[in-house]
Scaffold this active site. Structure first.
Site, PDB file in Angstrom:
ATOM      1  N   THR A  86      31.286  77.078  59.055  1.00 34.24           N
ATOM      2  CA  THR A  86      30.464  77.551  58.403  1.00 34.24           C
ATOM      3  C   THR A  86      29.690  76.393  58.261  1.00 34.24           C
ATOM      4  OG1 THR A  86      31.115  75.389  57.069  1.00 34.24           O
ATOM      5  CG2 THR A  86      31.543  76.806  56.295  1.00 34.24           C
ATOM      6  N   GLU A 151      37.301  67.499  54.626  1.00 36.81           N
ATOM      7  CA  GLU A 151      37.351  66.826  55.768  1.00 36.81           C
ATOM      8  C   GLU A 151      35.999  65.523  56.156  1.00 36.81           C
ATOM      9  OE1 GLU A 151      40.532  65.696  57.217  1.00 36.81           O
ATOM     10  OE2 GLU A 151      39.237  64.505  57.765  1.00 36.81           O
ATOM     11  N   LEU A 153      36.612  63.089  58.783  1.00 37.34           N
ATOM     12  CA  LEU A 153      36.608  62.632  60.248  1.00 37.34           C
ATOM     13  C   LEU A 153      36.046  62.935  61.575  1.00 37.34           C
ATOM     14  CD1 LEU A 153      37.203  65.392  62.717  1.00 37.34           C
ATOM     15  CD2 LEU A 153      39.059  65.753  61.853  1.00 37.34           C
ATOM     16  N   GLU A 155      34.136  63.703  64.556  1.00 36.47           N
ATOM     17  CA  GLU A 155      34.838  64.345  66.657  1.00 36.47           C
ATOM     18  C   GLU A 155      34.961  62.387  67.654  1.00 36.47           C
ATOM     19  OE1 GLU A 155      32.027  67.153  67.269  1.00 36.47           O
ATOM     20  OE2 GLU A 155      33.180  68.331  65.603  1.00 36.47           O
ATOM     21  N   ASN A 211      27.486  63.074  53.871  1.00 36.91           N
ATOM     22  CA  ASN A 211      26.553  63.692  54.887  1.00 36.91           C
ATOM     23  C   ASN A 211      25.459  63.163  55.547  1.00 36.91           C
ATOM     24  OD1 ASN A 211      28.948  64.312  56.623  1.00 36.91           O
ATOM     25  ND2 ASN A 211      28.891  65.900  56.819  1.00 36.91           N
ATOM     26  N   PHE A 252      25.743  52.742  61.427  1.00 37.20           N
ATOM     27  CA  PHE A 252      25.059  53.712  60.835  1.00 37.20           C
ATOM     28  C   PHE A 252      23.470  53.202  61.197  1.00 37.20           C
ATOM     29  CE2 PHE A 252      26.435  58.608  61.477  1.00 37.20           C
ATOM     30  CZ  PHE A 252      27.731  58.197  61.266  1.00 37.20           C
ATOM     31  N   LEU A 253      23.470  51.773  62.036  1.00 35.68           N
ATOM     32  CA  LEU A 253      22.161  51.952  61.733  1.00 35.68           C
ATOM     33  C   LEU A 253      21.525  51.461  63.771  1.00 35.68           C
ATOM     34  CD1 LEU A 253      21.527  49.183  59.359  1.00 35.68           C
ATOM     35  CD2 LEU A 253      20.654  51.429  59.302  1.00 35.68           C
ATOM     36  N   CYS A 263      27.712  68.595  61.894  1.00 40.24           N
ATOM     37  CA  CYS A 263      27.798  68.964  61.522  1.00 40.24           C
ATOM     38  C   CYS A 263      26.237  68.104  60.208  1.00 40.24           C
ATOM     39  CB  CYS A 263      28.529  67.854  60.356  1.00 40.24           C
ATOM     40  SG  CYS A 263      30.179  68.417  60.207  1.00 40.24           S
TER      41      CYS A 263
HETATM   42  P1  NAD Z   1      35.055  75.622  65.349  1.00 37.50           P
HETATM   43  O1  NAD Z   1      33.740  76.304  65.441  1.00 37.50           O
HETATM   44  O2  NAD Z   1      35.763  74.391  66.168  1.00 37.50           O
HETATM   45  O3  NAD Z   1      36.766  76.253  64.234  1.00 37.50           O
HETATM   46  C1  NAD Z   1      36.501  76.915  63.457  1.00 37.50           C
HETATM   47  C2  NAD Z   1      37.886  78.290  63.988  1.00 37.50           C
HETATM   48  O4  NAD Z   1      38.254  79.053  62.735  1.00 37.50           O
HETATM   49  C3  NAD Z   1      37.670  78.944  65.704  1.00 37.50           C
HETATM   50  O5  NAD Z   1      39.086  78.591  66.283  1.00 37.50           O
HETATM   51  C4  NAD Z   1      37.450  80.112  64.755  1.00 37.50           C
HETATM   52  O6  NAD Z   1      37.749  81.084  65.896  1.00 37.50           O
HETATM   53  C5  NAD Z   1      38.054  80.478  63.596  1.00 37.50           C
HETATM   54  N1  NAD Z   1      37.877  80.757  62.766  1.00 37.50           N
HETATM   55  C6  NAD Z   1      37.084  81.768  62.063  1.00 37.50           C
HETATM   56  N2  NAD Z   1      37.090  82.628  60.931  1.00 37.50           N
HETATM   57  C7  NAD Z   1      38.723  83.032  61.473  1.00 37.50           C
HETATM   58  C8  NAD Z   1      39.526  83.961  60.569  1.00 37.50           C
HETATM   59  N3  NAD Z   1      39.323  84.147  59.881  1.00 37.50           N
HETATM   60  N4  NAD Z   1      40.864  83.374  60.862  1.00 37.50           N
HETATM   61  C9  NAD Z   1      41.648  82.817  61.897  1.00 37.50           C
HETATM   62  N5  NAD Z   1      40.398  81.920  62.182  1.00 37.50           N
HETATM   63  C10 NAD Z   1      39.511  81.857  61.869  1.00 37.50           C
HETATM   64  O7  NAD Z   1      34.836  74.394  63.557  1.00 37.50           O
HETATM   65  P2  NAD Z   1      34.537  72.835  63.158  1.00 37.50           P
HETATM   66  O8  NAD Z   1      33.950  72.158  63.831  1.00 37.50           O
HETATM   67  O9  NAD Z   1      36.862  72.992  63.124  1.00 37.50           O
HETATM   68  O10 NAD Z   1      34.178  73.077  61.372  1.00 37.50           O
HETATM   69  C11 NAD Z   1      35.740  73.761  60.643  1.00 37.50           C
HETATM   70  C12 NAD Z   1      34.768  73.171  59.407  1.00 37.50           C
HETATM   71  O11 NAD Z   1      35.159  71.682  58.769  1.00 37.50           O
HETATM   72  C13 NAD Z   1      32.701  73.127  59.042  1.00 37.50           C
HETATM   73  O12 NAD Z   1      33.182  73.963  57.584  1.00 37.50           O
HETATM   74  C14 NAD Z   1      32.548  71.982  59.271  1.00 37.50           C
HETATM   75  O13 NAD Z   1      31.931  71.585  58.942  1.00 37.50           O
HETATM   76  C15 NAD Z   1      33.754  71.450  58.879  1.00 37.50           C
HETATM   77  N6  NAD Z   1      33.954  69.686  59.101  1.00 37.50           N
HETATM   78  C16 NAD Z   1      33.507  69.679  61.010  1.00 37.50           C
HETATM   79  C17 NAD Z   1      33.466  68.598  61.344  1.00 37.50           C
HETATM   80  C18 NAD Z   1      33.461  67.778  62.960  1.00 37.50           C
HETATM   81  O14 NAD Z   1      33.519  66.823  63.131  1.00 37.50           O
HETATM   82  N7  NAD Z   1      33.328  69.195  63.517  1.00 37.50           N
HETATM   83  C19 NAD Z   1      33.710  67.167  60.849  1.00 37.50           C
HETATM   84  C20 NAD Z   1      34.602  67.429  59.092  1.00 37.50           C
HETATM   85  C21 NAD Z   1      34.001  69.259  58.411  1.00 37.50           C
END
Ligand code: NAD
Length: 432
Positions: A86, A151, A153, A155, A211, A252-253, A263
């Protein structure tokens, strides 16, 4: 339970592998065939500590599978998770929900029997309502309960965060979803993880509020760091002095070059837009965004000042390019703003990052080296941008010998000023 995880990125792959490890039957789906192909060959598409082993074990046990086509997995699933990206919509900062809605359209035709559709992606308030409306419009008879389960978590520590979270938040509007979600997270009862059931809109907002608060906390200490520099105080002692107060907390300080990553930048912006649209602006967060944006530029200026006021024709060694250690993620990393600003002022940059391989495409103007010492060789100044463990224990004598100059700009405060000055560096850090 049978789980279909749509989107196999940082969140989807970790969540899918952890749910499989909990004992559920999981299919991770992605439209990126290259990614699925690599996973089927046992190659991780991302760098996340421990993930390769977790995936391998669960594939071997037959609980974790991968697919590019969602049909079979969605039809069989008790719960279908949406874990696609997103990102910020170009131009206005709203969350781009096109990937989420495309998945909603796709699964509308595929669900079979009562199915819980769970949004794991970070989505603005009201998105769950829209997902429900899309599914009902395409297939009025579809028996779905749309749930929000954001979520949290991080990275670099994703597996532990998923398996031992501070809390799980679940937003439901249909009581039937409660049992399914409780069953999915049942293994967490062992460590007494609070599972907070709320309304769906509340759950969606909790993620952005969390966040935004964390981004604000980082930005607060960054401003304190600037003030410390101006008045001769030490930001690390200030952080400790306030952090020991239980109402504030010590996490976070850590002052640094400003928050980045996949994010905080996009989620703070999206919250600002949601709040403005709702006629209830969040001015603290608007300011947080502005202060953080300005900080990246200020960091480039700080480096230039530390190098004598000009970097024209000078070589700068950079250690660390990812937005934080233990990840290969470079989305919105401070390096992507700071390094081009240095190059624009005539610097040549040689950089090393253990996992930031994407820099090859994102920062084509720089030379990437094989190791940290190669980045130091011949450098007029050295900048520490990401606090990877291996940069904490550099052979400083060797660094000094390899360098052409003596300026060391530590934007993560991983060294002690007295120690570095004693070794003949012109050492600059943040807020000390
Ligand atoms: P990312 O870009 O790593 O992964 C998204 C995946 O979705 C990609 O592999 C893409 O190919 C796939 N995708 C897109 N459209 C698709 C479809 N129609 N069918 C099948 N697969 C499809 O993203 P991310 O970092 O995993 O983040 C995903 C969500 O989680 C976001 O909203 C983000 O804000 C949220 N989030 C991320 C984290 C983080 O640390 N990365 C933590 C918490 C929440």
């Amino acid at each position: 339970m049978r789980v279909a995880m749509i989107g196999t990125g940082y969140v989807g792959l970790v969540s899918g592998a952890c749910f499989a490890d909990f004992g559920h039957e999981v299919v991770c789906i992605d439209k990126d065939a290259g990614k699925i192909g690599r996973l089927e060959d046992g190659i991780m598409p991302i760098y996340e500590p421990g993930l390769d082993l977790l995936v391998a074990n669960n594939v071997k046990a037959g609980r974790l599978k991968f697919a590019t086509d969602a049909a079979a997995a969605v039809a069989a699933a008790d719960a279908v998770f949406i874990a696609v990206g997103t990102p910020s919509r170009r131009g206005d900062g709203h969350a781009d929900l096109s990937y989420v809605y495309a998945v909603a359209e796709e699964i509308a035709t595929l669900v079979d029997g009562f199915t819980v559709v769970v949004t794991k992606s970070t989505v603005p308030v009201g998105t769950g309502d829209e997902i429900e409306a899309i599914i009902k419009k395409i297939r009025p008879a579809a028996d779905v309960a749309v749930v929000s389960n954001p979520e949290f978590l991080r990275e670099g520590a994703a597996i532990n965060d998923f398996k031992r979270p501070d809390r799980v938040v679940v937003g439901i509007e249909d009581e039937r979803a409660r049992a399914v979600m409780s069953e999915l997270y049942r293994p967490l009862n062992l460590n007494e993880t609070p599972i907070l059931f709320t309304g769906r809109r509340t759950s969606e907002l909790i993620k952005y509020a969390a966040n935004a608060f964390l981004a604000m906390k980082i930005t607060f200490i960054n401003e304190m760091a600037d003030l410390c520099e101006a008045v001769g105080a030490d930001v690390q002692q200030v952080a400790r002095g306030i952090g020991l107060d239980g109402r504030i907390g010590s996490k976070f300080l850590h002052a640094g070059p400003g928050y980045g990553g996949s994010c905080f930048p996009k989620d703070t912006l999206a919250l600002v837009r949601t709040a403005a649209d709702a006629g209830s602006p969040v001015r603290l967060i608007e300011t947080t965004v502005q202060v953080n944006d300005a900080r990246k530029k200020a960091m480039a200026d700080k480096i230039v000042r530390a190098m004598g006021g000009s970097v024209e024709g000078k070589t700068i060694g950079v250690l660390g390019l990812t937005f934080k250690p233990n990840t290969d993620d470079m989305r919105d990393a401070p390096s992507l703003e700071i390094i081009p600003a240095l190059i624009a002022q005539g610097a040549k940059v040689r950089a090393f990052d253990p996992e930031g391989h994407e820099a090859r495409h994102l920062l084509p103007q720089i030379e990437l080296t094989e190791g940290p010492y190669e980045a130091c060789a011949g450098a007029d100044g050295l900048v520490i941008l990401t606090e990877w463990d291996q940069f904490r224990a550099l052979d400083l004598g060797r660094v000094k010998e390899l360098m052409n100059g003596s300026a060391l700009i530590d934007l993560r405060n991983i060294y002690r000023p007295a120690e570095l000055q004693g070794r003949g560096f012109r050492y600059t850090s943040v807020g000390r």
